[in-house]
Design a protein around this motif. Structure first.
Motif, mmCIF file in Angstrom:
data_model
loop_
_atom_site.group_PDB
_atom_site.id
_atom_site.type_symbol
_atom_site.label_atom_id
_atom_site.label_comp_id
_atom_site.label_asym_id
_atom_site.label_seq_id
_atom_site.Cartn_x
_atom_site.Cartn_y
_atom_site.Cartn_z
ATOM 1 N N THR A 1 -63.257 18.890 1.433
ATOM 2 C CA THR A 1 -61.802 18.770 1.382
ATOM 3 C C THR A 1 -61.167 19.891 0.585
ATOM 4 O O THR A 1 -59.973 20.067 0.632
ATOM 5 C CB THR A 1 -61.398 17.437 0.739
ATOM 6 N N GLU A 2 -61.963 20.590 -0.170
ATOM 7 C CA GLU A 2 -61.393 21.695 -0.950
ATOM 8 C C GLU A 2 -62.019 22.999 -0.503
ATOM 9 O O GLU A 2 -61.479 23.716 0.317
ATOM 10 C CB GLU A 2 -61.651 21.461 -2.433
ATOM 11 N N GLN B 1 -57.793 12.945 7.091
ATOM 12 C CA GLN B 1 -58.999 12.344 6.519
ATOM 13 C C GLN B 1 -59.262 10.983 7.127
ATOM 14 O O GLN B 1 -60.378 10.667 7.542
ATOM 15 C CB GLN B 1 -58.818 12.229 5.002
ATOM 16 N N ASN C 1 -57.633 14.954 -1.552
ATOM 17 C CA ASN C 1 -56.499 14.793 -0.662
ATOM 18 C C ASN C 1 -55.492 13.784 -1.150
ATOM 19 O O ASN C 1 -54.423 13.652 -0.569
ATOM 20 C CB ASN C 1 -56.986 14.370 0.728
ATOM 21 N N HIS D 1 -64.102 20.290 7.827
ATOM 22 C CA HIS D 1 -63.147 20.449 6.731
ATOM 23 C C HIS D 1 -61.940 19.561 6.999
ATOM 24 O O HIS D 1 -61.464 19.490 8.126
ATOM 25 C CB HIS D 1 -62.719 21.919 6.629
ATOM 26 N N ILE D 2 -61.485 18.903 5.961
ATOM 27 C CA ILE D 2 -60.307 18.042 6.109
ATOM 28 C C ILE D 2 -59.221 18.559 5.194
ATOM 29 O O ILE D 2 -59.458 18.812 4.016
ATOM 30 C CB ILE D 2 -60.631 16.594 5.703
ATOM 31 N N HIS D 3 -58.045 18.671 5.746
ATOM 32 C CA HIS D 3 -56.984 19.285 4.948
ATOM 33 C C HIS D 3 -56.105 18.295 4.238
ATOM 34 O O HIS D 3 -55.607 18.563 3.152
ATOM 35 C CB HIS D 3 -56.103 20.159 5.852
ATOM 36 N N ASP D 4 -55.842 17.173 4.875
ATOM 37 C CA ASP D 4 -54.919 16.241 4.224
ATOM 38 C C ASP D 4 -55.320 14.813 4.496
ATOM 39 O O ASP D 4 -56.278 14.514 5.197
ATOM 40 C CB ASP D 4 -53.481 16.499 4.672
#
Lengths: 429, 525
Positions: A149-150, A193, A221, A186-189
């Motif tokens: 996530t980061e 998620q 997030n 990868h998850i951004h928000d």
């Protein structure tokens, strides 16, 4: 009946298709069907009561059938060899740490690794990504899925561990884990998620035969989400909403772990917390103060009361005013030391609290805290001189676990991954 | 009359079994025995808790069984790893050994049952179980076969749980079930309750108007209350109709105390709807006690005593918050978890005074004074040695220092073998010298101790003897209730309406906490 098919996937809805839409519209859920009287349900949804009764009894039968209730009627009179509840585990590739974890990270459960930045969380996660691919007993012989996530997956470090870890380097090529079996996403928000974890991860798990799901980190997030001032909601509402979301996330991860038989490992961040005012340091000096911390013991025992609220903290957001020790043993401040991993050894400073609070803690099967304490150079310091940090003392602390007792072990990070210090001593180093 | 006996007299109650149309009667003595047999409480392993839980039941003199009563619903709550599952396992072990026909049903909602630990607990419960009056075929019943009578079930969702509790199938709970454990109940209920935010999220209608959201959230709130209420009452009904003791475990959440504004832990389910079905509630938590213990690295006794060395160690506490449907406050019971089961501890403060007084062990239970059982339960505390600055001469011989080293809990449970051996004779001495239990206030000799100290109820009559012995522990907060001096151990601890939480920890002040300070800790409920 929005959740009927999730609860009872095999339920035959054919005979009830004429009433199901009305039930849905009236917001009747499966739980309602079980707790409310059939007449009430029928009145609310405008459907015939007899049909509701039939549906209710069919659902009831389905639920009873789906619950496993068994007697231990063993003829030989022994407790089953594979105890119900015995786990396979994914090893950390270090014997001492594996023993501390009761074999490793358990399959079917959610384990959390929590620590400050640069405490070593990612090192453990990377090692687990590789060991999952090994055959039992060290791993499960399956691929691994890494969700970040980061920062994205550190492939160079992963390759280095693969190359230089003592246990991996000696394996023959056909048994060695490969980078190819590590999937990453990868998850951004926050919205993404939830969607990814709920819908896309199961697909990935089955497509790639994944045995380990790693999420690094779970709290990232959540922070921006609640930092924006949302005029529509009060702070309390936001907090409740976040509590619900965290609970949902935990439930989702537990269900995923259980249903697909995978180990879920989560990395979490910490926030600072300040101990309540304690008696003067002279009374509290214990031998637990590490001898090397000579010059810092006195000043550090005085708690720093600042007005900055720790970021992303649990419910007791603002710093509480100093009180004469703890009046109430159940005060959250006081109890924090027993389930966060920081504070139970009389440490007064640098206390950390894992993010996402008690609601998240309730969802975990195990928590491992990676505590990092500086080791200062033991030398004569001039007045006002900052002590030099000679190194770090890293502790692998099993704070709580459903399957093994709490423990503490020291470890260090090397080019080949992580290894416990005790082991090093055994090797005569 | 012969005439009457031979004829079928419809107007008299006939005692012969052929006249089954008459109401069969049971004489009082049989009924009492029956009730006592069927209603035997199940011990938690902590006599302090047991006695409070059973304080309203009538027991035959020969049968002083205490514990969780059948027909009640008890909730255990606490943070993770506070000991909830351990108490459930202890209850299971006692239930299985208490009665050779009893069945225990364990519902698992995701937290696993540690089978091997349960096996060990059953083994030790069977081994030392000598308080029951029914015959237990202990010689023929191996501990593993005890587990035959454990019915284990797993549920994953709230509808499954509701189906079991509200509409139990014929086969469940099995006949002769005396105990039902649901571990744990809070996560599964929370996951299954309709939440406004959840509904809004899953319907995924970004254009939802505020009005619809409000309707939804109101609806969901009502549904939540209704579901919780029916589950709780369903548990109560199940317990009462099947004569089962139901024990459920749940997690904690934090709430802001009204007066102090500090966040405190409380059960996830605390609403009125849930409380209706819960008879008893016990909170489990950990706390630290400061003990002036000795460093066992070759020092002489005098040096050890002189050394101002403090160690604190964590103890577990169980405290009853709700009893028989009412909120109460009662003193917490301290215990540790060993591989053989739970071990109740006595407050370390008592050790100091007893040691000073007669170089032996102290001997009181928390509730009952002349309770020999309490003494057997004291495993650890005598090893916790205390030092007092000005009383080195009085301290006398302390041969238990070596044991204390063993007993200092690190991360492993303490071994109690030594202390157990040494207990019997020395406790006997103590009992002889003191007819009445000693309840002392520990005076602060050093000041500035660490925070956590046990609270001890005060016994007014014995103050003079012990007040001169200043233990080094700070004064403890006294419990509100006072024990009557003629207590013979059978009186239950009088329970106050729960209006405030009694502080177990000791602020750094000498003497008792003032009423003012207690009021400051008022917790609204």
């Amino acid at each position: 009946m929005t959740n009927l098919l999730t609860v009872l996937p095999d339920f035959d809805t054919q005979p009830y298709t004429h009433i199901l839409p009305s039930l849905e519209k009236a917001l009747i859920s499966t739980a309602d069907l079980l707790t409310l009287d059939a007449l009430d349900v029928a009145k609310r949804a405008q459907v015939p009561p007899s049909e509701v009764k039939k549906l209710a009894s069919a659902v009831l039968n389905g639920l009873h059938a789906s619950t496993t209730l068994r007697e231990l009627g063993l003829p030989t009179g022994n407790v089953p060899a594979t105890e119900p509840g015995q786990y396979e585990a994914i090893s950390t590739l270090d014997d001492v740490l594996d023993t501390a974890l009761g074999g490793g990270v358990a399959i079917g459960k959610v384990t959390e690794f929590v620590g400050e930045s640069a405490a070593g969380k990612t090192q453990f996660l990377l090692t687990l990504l590789l060991s999952a691919q090994l055959n039992p007993p060290h791993g499960v012989g399956k691929a691994a899925l890494y969700i970040s996530t980061e920062a994205p997956l550190q492939t160079t470090r992963l390759a280095q561990i693969l190359d230089q870890h003592p246990k991996l380097a000696v394996l023959p090529p056909d048994e060695r884990p490969t980078m190819a079996r590590v999937q990453s996403a990868h998850i951004h928000d926050l919205e993404a998620q939830d969607h990814i974890l709920r819908f896309q991860v199961p697909v990935m798990l089955q497509r790639h035969d994944v045995g380990l799901l790693v999420i690094d980190s779970i709290a990232a997030n959540y922070r921006p989400e609640f930092d924006k001032g949302n005029a529509k909601r009060s702070a309390a509402e936001s907090f409740v909403k976040r509590g619900n979301q965290v609970t949902d996330l935990g439930t989702l991860l537990r269900e995923t772990a259980e249903k697909y038989g995978i180990a879920v490992v989560v990395a979490n961040q910490v926030a600072d917390r300040f101990a309540a005012f304690e008696p003067p340091p002279s009374q509290l000096q214990t031998s637990q103060q590490i001898q090397k911390q000579l010059s810092v013991s006195a000043p550090q025992n005085v708690p720093i009361l600042s007005s900055t609220t720790p970021q992303g903290t649990s419910p007791d957001g603002a710093v509480t005013p100093p009180s004469l020790s703890t009046d109430d043993p159940l005060a959250l401040d006081h109890q924090h030391r027993f389930f966060t991993g920081w504070g139970d050894d009389l440490q007064r400073t640098n206390l950390k609290t894992p993010s996402l609070g008690l609601a998240w803690t309730n969802q975990l099967a195990a928590r491992v805290a990676l505590v990092k304490v500086p080791i200062y150079e033991a030398k004569q310091y001039m007045a006002g001189e900052e002590p030099n940090i000679a190194g770090w003392k890293r502790t692998f602390k099993v704070v709580f676990s459903e399957w093994c007792p709490s423990s503490c072990s020291e470890f260090e990070i090397s080019s080949g991954g992580v290894r416990s210090i005790a082991e090093q001593h055994e090797n005569g180093l | 009359m012969d005439h009457g006996e031979q004829e079928e007299d419809e107007h008299n109650f006939s005692t012969s079994s052929s006249h089954t149309h008459r109401l069969p009667t049971l004489n009082g003595a049989d009924a009492l025995l029956d009730a006592l047999q069927e209603h035997r409480p199940i011990s938690t392993g902590l006599t302090g808790i047991d006695q409070i839980l059973s304080s309203d039941s009538i027991q035959l003199d020969s049968q002083h069984e205490t514990g969780v009563q059948r027909g009640t619903v008890t909730e255990l709550y606490g943070v993770p790893s506070c000991g909830k599952t351990a108490i459930c396992m202890q209850l299971t072990a006692h239930a299985l050994t208490q009665d050779s026909e009893a069945v225990v049903s364990w519902i698992d909602t995701g937290s696993p049952l540690p089978w091997s630990r349960l096996d060990e607990m059953c083994a030790s419960a069977a081994g030392c179980d000598n308080t029951t009056i029914t015959t237990i075929a202990e010689d023929t019943d191996t501990q593993s076969s005890l587990l035959h009578r454990l019915n284990h079930g797993a549920v994953a969702t709230l509808p499954q749980l509701s189906a079991l509790i509200l509409h139990p199938p014929d086969s469940w709970p099995p006949a002769h079930t005396s105990l039902l454990i649901i571990d744990d109940i809070s996560n599964i209920i929370m996951a299954g309750l309709p939440q406004s935010s959840r509904t809004a999220h899953t319907t995924g209608t970004p254009g939802s108007t505020q009005k619809r959201e409000d309707i939804l959230s109101k609806h969901n709130a009502l549904r939540r209350a209704s579901i919780i209420s029916s589950l709780s009452l369903g548990l109560q009904r199940l317990a009462a109709t099947r004569n089962i003791a139901i024990v459920v475990t749940s997690n904690t959440t934090s709430a802001r105390a009204k007066t102090s504004g500090k966040a405190v832990l409380r059960s996830v389910f605390h609403s009125q709807q849930w409380n209706e079905g819960i008879t008893n509630r016990i909170v489990l938590y950990r706390n630290r006690w400061s003990v002036d213990s000795m460093r066992f690295d070759g020092m002489t006794r005098l040096e050890k005593r002189k050394q101002m060395h403090k160690e604190t160690f964590p103890l577990r506490i169980a405290e009853i918050e709700r009893l028989r449907g009412q909120e109460v406050s009662a003193q917490g019971v301290k215990f540790v978890i060993t591989s053989k089961g739970l071990r109740e501890l006595e407050p370390p403060g008592d050790v100091a005074v007893t040691v000073v007084a007669e170089q032996g062990r102290y001997c009181q239970g928390l509730l009952s004074d002349n309770n020999n059982d309490a003494m057997q339960n004291m495993g650890l505390e005598d090893d916790l040695l205390f030092e007092s600055e000005g009383l080195e001469d009085d301290l006398g011989e302390q041969e238990d220092m070596a044991e204390a080293e063993e007993a200092l809990p690190g991360s492993s449970p303490p071994t109690l073998s030594h202390s157990e051996e040494r207990f019997p004779e020395q406790n006997a001495e103590v009992l002889e010298e003191h007819d009445e239990p000693l309840r002392k206030e520990i005076a602060d000799s050093k000041g500035g101790e660490d925070d956590l100290l046990p609270a001890l109820p005060r016994q007014a009559s014995n103050m003079s003897e012990t007040s001169k012995h200043a233990g080094f522990l700070p004064s403890s907060q006294l419990l509100q209730q006072k024990r009557p001096p003629d207590d013979d151990g059978s009186h239950p601890l009088p329970l106050t309406r729960r209006s405030k939480r009694i502080a177990k920890d000791m602020p750094r002040v000498n003497g008792m906490k003032s009423k003012q300070q207690e009021d400051d800790m008022l917790l609204g409920n």
